[in-house]
Motif scaffolding. Structure first.
Motif, PDB file in Angstrom:
ATOM      1  N   ARG A   1       0.728  -1.198   0.058  1.00  0.00           N
ATOM      2  CA  ARG A   1      -0.065   0.039   0.221  1.00  0.00           C
ATOM      3  C   ARG A   1       0.858   1.192   0.096  1.00  0.00           C
ATOM      4  O   ARG A   1       2.127   1.247   0.101  1.00  0.00           O
ATOM      5  CB  ARG A   1      -0.772   0.043   1.322  1.00  0.00           C
ATOM      6  CG  ARG A   1      -2.128  -1.117   1.356  1.00  0.00           C
ATOM      7  CD  ARG A   1      -3.099  -0.853   2.380  1.00  0.00           C
ATOM      8  NE  ARG A   1      -4.098  -1.763   2.471  1.00  0.00           N
ATOM      9  CZ  ARG A   1      -5.152  -1.291   1.725  1.00  0.00           C
ATOM     10  NH1 ARG A   1      -5.269  -0.004   1.230  1.00  0.00           N
ATOM     11  NH2 ARG A   1      -6.309  -2.037   1.727  1.00  0.00           N
TER      12      ARG A   1
ATOM     13  N   GLN B   1     -16.812   0.403  -0.808  1.00  0.00           N
ATOM     14  CA  GLN B   1     -15.702  -0.811  -0.634  1.00  0.00           C
ATOM     15  C   GLN B   1     -14.277  -0.140  -0.440  1.00  0.00           C
ATOM     16  O   GLN B   1     -13.628  -0.317   0.456  1.00  0.00           O
ATOM     17  CB  GLN B   1     -15.597  -1.773  -1.612  1.00  0.00           C
ATOM     18  CG  GLN B   1     -17.082  -2.417  -1.876  1.00  0.00           C
ATOM     19  CD  GLN B   1     -17.018  -3.281  -2.941  1.00  0.00           C
ATOM     20  OE1 GLN B   1     -16.298  -3.383  -3.702  1.00  0.00           O
ATOM     21  NE2 GLN B   1     -18.355  -4.019  -3.087  1.00  0.00           N
ATOM     22  N   GLU B   2     -13.790   1.013  -1.151  1.00  0.00           N
ATOM     23  CA  GLU B   2     -12.439   1.552  -1.112  1.00  0.00           C
ATOM     24  C   GLU B   2     -12.222   2.178   0.200  1.00  0.00           C
ATOM     25  O   GLU B   2     -11.500   2.291   0.955  1.00  0.00           O
ATOM     26  CB  GLU B   2     -12.288   2.320  -2.281  1.00  0.00           C
ATOM     27  CG  GLU B   2     -12.171   1.673  -3.482  1.00  0.00           C
ATOM     28  CD  GLU B   2     -11.697   2.652  -4.693  1.00  0.00           C
ATOM     29  OE1 GLU B   2     -12.067   3.548  -4.404  1.00  0.00           O
ATOM     30  OE2 GLU B   2     -11.508   2.039  -5.672  1.00  0.00           O
TER      31      GLU B   2
ATOM     32  N   GLU C   1     -11.970  -0.207   3.135  1.00  0.00           N
ATOM     33  CA  GLU C   1     -10.359  -0.863   3.094  1.00  0.00           C
ATOM     34  C   GLU C   1      -9.611   0.189   3.520  1.00  0.00           C
ATOM     35  O   GLU C   1      -8.680  -0.111   4.303  1.00  0.00           O
ATOM     36  CB  GLU C   1      -9.901  -1.461   1.628  1.00  0.00           C
ATOM     37  CG  GLU C   1     -10.905  -2.536   1.331  1.00  0.00           C
ATOM     38  CD  GLU C   1     -10.391  -2.935  -0.274  1.00  0.00           C
ATOM     39  OE1 GLU C   1      -9.486  -2.132  -0.769  1.00  0.00           O
ATOM     40  OE2 GLU C   1     -11.060  -3.681  -0.837  1.00  0.00           O
ATOM     41  N   GLN C   2      -9.724   1.575   3.120  1.00  0.00           N
ATOM     42  CA  GLN C   2      -9.012   2.440   3.644  1.00  0.00           C
ATOM     43  C   GLN C   2      -9.085   2.598   5.326  1.00  0.00           C
ATOM     44  O   GLN C   2      -7.982   2.847   5.823  1.00  0.00           O
ATOM     45  CB  GLN C   2      -9.096   3.792   2.865  1.00  0.00           C
ATOM     46  CG  GLN C   2      -8.194   4.908   3.206  1.00  0.00           C
ATOM     47  CD  GLN C   2      -6.846   4.563   2.706  1.00  0.00           C
ATOM     48  OE1 GLN C   2      -6.344   3.924   1.615  1.00  0.00           O
ATOM     49  NE2 GLN C   2      -5.872   4.844   3.617  1.00  0.00           N
TER      50      GLN C   2
ATOM     51  N   LYS D   1     -10.014   0.419   7.334  1.00  0.00           N
ATOM     52  CA  LYS D   1      -9.263  -0.788   8.242  1.00  0.00           C
ATOM     53  C   LYS D   1      -7.818  -0.584   8.055  1.00  0.00           C
ATOM     54  O   LYS D   1      -7.060  -0.726   9.098  1.00  0.00           O
ATOM     55  CB  LYS D   1      -9.570  -2.154   7.408  1.00  0.00           C
ATOM     56  CG  LYS D   1     -11.106  -2.402   7.363  1.00  0.00           C
ATOM     57  CD  LYS D   1     -11.470  -3.743   6.857  1.00  0.00           C
ATOM     58  CE  LYS D   1     -12.812  -4.089   6.982  1.00  0.00           C
ATOM     59  NZ  LYS D   1     -13.134  -5.193   6.397  1.00  0.00           N
TER      60      LYS D   1
END
Length: 728
Positions: free
Chosen positions: A173, A410-411, A414-415, A417
């Motif tokens: 990442r 969804q992004e 994820e970001q 988390k």
């Protein structure tokens, strides 16, 4: 701003180069390195040598008695000490080694486990803790903490080498403040140089196990060893604690190679393609950054960091916030001229890169604050969409009653988390990090114990010691760093060897396509060890011979299980008894070192395959094939020449005939078009006159077209004739 420090180092000839009677093409004068082209030119003799200037040029081609010889300590004093000093100042630092396969990169970075043979990485780590100890004794207001991580990049996939539970491919990442990082990569706390040394050895063991499981003979991956060095200083006057965090990246790149030179095929060829892809991308990035530094390219132009995982992770070290040094390892042999010249050009471009290194002071407080603000913003955004997140668990609103459907939601999850994980890591206390390190160590030892790898009773050392009484197997590997780092006990009674998925639990668990569910048994009775294959399909070799019936093992015997698991059998008690009786071991090996190459050559010889004769036969076959193809090409060229000559003769004959007809015909008169009427009527006369006119016009145009068409063949024939005269 500071430029990348670049050093080049030339090694001695290896056995392959000595066997081919290679000539040294490298010379060094001060910081200048010169390479001579061994290929002769036509009339002007040899091509003029090419010279390159670097920060350091190390001559290690001779022996230590040579006053110009550059030892391991010399390389570390020039490069390692300077980088360590920058780390204590608070800068990020990076040292990476580049070069073709077998050029001495790993020796420069890791060295050997012998006195005066340690590489940059062990000496830097030892010097780090020596300085920490000295500074702690002299200054009680400063505290130090060291964390390490070890990962490998294999076929564009990242793997954690220190945590056995992280056997999946890790995700890379990029954070606006932290830059590129590997998610879920273990960072283990260490208290001394011995801790770091043990973790290095265990990481190398993890590479060895993975390498053998994939049916390889050596590690073909990039290895990145990272040290997070934190200095906390308490100021009594202001009652504030300041902090400096330095990241020390030590990179051992996989060797660049050519497929035709290594004879790679199948999976090996695919691995080489991935290695060369990442190194090619690294070359593109270095070239682009060099152009930016020389103002030939705008800083806003695209630099392909993300084209490869390696360059993405090294983004900060190349042109970013880091003090960087590069060591280019060179082969001195004339047979490696092209690869060595490529490495020198690579290094010459790298020295133009400019880095913007800054002292990393107090990053955590501001970073945690920014991360928390971003987390709250993301929570509010998801809450507005009817999605509630509590402790990284996603739940839908009862009112909304819908699932996450958009990619943006969804992004965002994820970001969120990822940021929560970063906050948790940054808020960990030193005691928590030590507990985490100890837990991972226990997991790693449990995993190795399940595989049959030996563990001392105190639980501190895994597979890197030699038992005094128990017979055991020691792994052999093509890579010297990965050889003799795994040890398997042969216990009293029966020791089973097979796959971990076998119905009957196996004492020694191996992997690979050539290993059966239950592969073989070792019977240890009255200090006598027998090896017994379970079935004829279970390939077991002892000293190169295929084992079909029980065979007694003696200390020093070479054991190959399957096709890729190579071991040396050691029996300490047997050795002591033989010394007392002064009796040599049965079928004892020669004075040649008993390593992986010895075992493989022994296997080939016992199977009737002589590598030297095989290579000579293959060379003769290639020469015969080349001679045959040359003869066929010459015949084809000769046939084409004869065809063109026959066409030319036919064309010449046609032209001569036309010339004779033209010369013998009477000159044209005005009455030629008039025909005697004989007994023709008016209509027949007009038809005959029209036919004669048409015939004359057709004849003229037909000859003209033939001339133009044959002119092309004439031109081509002249060209072929010229080429044939040149070759003749």
């Amino acid at each position: 701003m500071s430029s990348v420090k670049v050093a080049v180092r030339v090694r001695p000839f290896n056995s392959r180069e000595k066997g081919k009677k290679s000539v040294c093409i490298i010379s060094m004068t001060g910081c200048t390195t010169t390479i001579a082209n061994p290929k002769e030119r036509s009339e002007k003799g040899k091509e003029a040598p090419k010279s390159f200037n670097f920060d350091y040029s190390y001559w290690s081609h001779s022996t230590p008695s040579d006053p110009n010889y550059a030892s391991q300590r010399k390389v570390y004093d020039d490069i390692g000490k300077e980088m360590l000093e920058h780390a204590f100042e608070g800068y990020n630092v990076c040292i990476f080694a580049y070069g073709q396969t077998g050029s001495g990169k790993s020796y420069t970075m890791m060295g050997k486990q012998e006195p005066t043979q340690e590489g940059i990485i062990p000496m830097l780590c030892e010097d780090l803790f020596n300085r920490i100890s000295d500074n702690t004794n002299n200054n009680s207001t400063t505290t130090y903490s060291v964390e390490v991580s070890y990962m490998e990049i294999y076929c564009e996939r990242v793997r954690d080498l220190l945590n056995p539970k992280n056997n999946k491919n890790l995700r890379v990442r990029e954070h606006p403040l932290l830059g590129p990082y590997v998610e879920d990569l273990s960072k283990l706390a260490v208290m001394s140089y011995n801790d770091i040394s043990d973790l290095m050895n265990e990481g190398n063991k993890a590479r060895t196990v993975a390498s053998t499981n994939m049916n390889e003979t050596s590690s073909r991956s990039h290895a990145v060893f990272t040290i997070i060095f934190t200095q906390k200083r308490y100021d009594r006057q202001t009652d504030l604690t300041t902090e400096k965090v330095s990241k020390i990246s030590l990179v051992d790149l996989a060797g660049s190679e050519r497929a035709d030179a290594t004879g790679a095929k199948g999976t090996r060829l695919k691995e080489g393609a991935n290695i060369n892809k990442s190194l090619t991308t690294l070359g593109k990035v270095i070239s682009a950054l060099a152009e930016v530094s020389s103002k030939k390219k705008k800083r806003t132009d695209f630099i392909p960091y993300r084209d490869s995982v390696l360059t993405w992770l090294l983004k900060e070290n190349l042109g970013g916030n880091s003090k960087t040094a590069m060591v280019a390892a060179l082969s001195p042999a004339d047979i490696n001229y092209d690869e060595t010249l490529s490495t020198l050009r690579y290094a010459d471009r790298a020295k133009s890169i400019m880095c913007k290194a800054v002292i990393n002071e107090d990053p955590n407080a501001k970073l945690i604050r920014d991360l928390k603000e971003e987390v709250n913003r993301l929570r509010d955004l998801l809450k507005a969409e009817g999605i509630f997140i509590d402790n990284l668990n996603v739940s839908n609103s009862n009112l909304g009653g819908r699932k996450m459907s958009t990619q943006m939601e969804q992004e965002a999850v994820e970001q969120l988390k990822a940021n929560e994980k970063l906050i948790a890591e940054l808020n960990e206390t030193w005691e928590q990090k030590l507990q985490k390190t100890d837990a991972i160590r226990q997991q790693r030892e449990e995993m190795l114990a399940e595989m049959g790898v030996a563990i001392r009773e105190d639980g501190n050392t895994v597979g890197v010691f030699s038992p005094k009484n128990t017979p055991h197997l020691v792994n052999l590997n093509e890579d010297a760093l990965m050889s003799e780092c795994l040890l398997y006990y042969i216990k009293n009674g029966t020791t089973r060897v097979g796959l971990s998925s076998a119905k009957v639990p196996q004492d020694i668990q191996l992997s690979g396509t050539s290993i059966q569910q239950q592969h073989c048994l070792f019977d240890n009775t009255d200090d006598s060890v027998l090896i017994m294959p379970i079935s004829p399909e279970c390939l077991c070799y002892v000293n190169g011979k295929l084992v079909e019936e029980p065979v007694e093992l003696y200390s020093g015997y070479r054991v190959i299980l399957g096709k890729f698991h190579v071991f040396r059998f050691n029996h300490p008690k047997q050795v002591r008894q033989q010394k007392c009786l002064k009796s040599p071991t049965i079928e004892s090996p020669s004075k040649e070192p008993v390593d992986w190459f010895f075992a493989q050559n022994e296997l080939l010889l016992k199977e009737g395959i002589n590598m030297k004769e095989e290579m000579e036969q293959r060379l003769l076959a290639l020469e015969a094939q080349m001679k045959k193809e040359k003869e066929e090409a010459d015949q084809l060229l000769e046939q084409q020449r004869l065809d063109y000559e026959s066409k030319l003769q036919a064309l010449q004959k046609q032209m001569d005939t036309h010339t004779m007809l033209t010369a013998s015909s009477p000159p044209a008169t005005e009455g030629d078009d008039k025909l005697e009427r004989w007994c023709w009527g008016e209509h027949e006369y007009q038809l005959a006159a029209w036919a004669i006119r048409k015939w004359k016009y057709y004849r003229f145009t037909s000859i003209r077209d033939d001339l133009w068409g044959n002119a092309i063949h004439l031109k081509e024939a002249n060209a072929v004739s010229v080429e044939l005269k040149k070759k003749g």
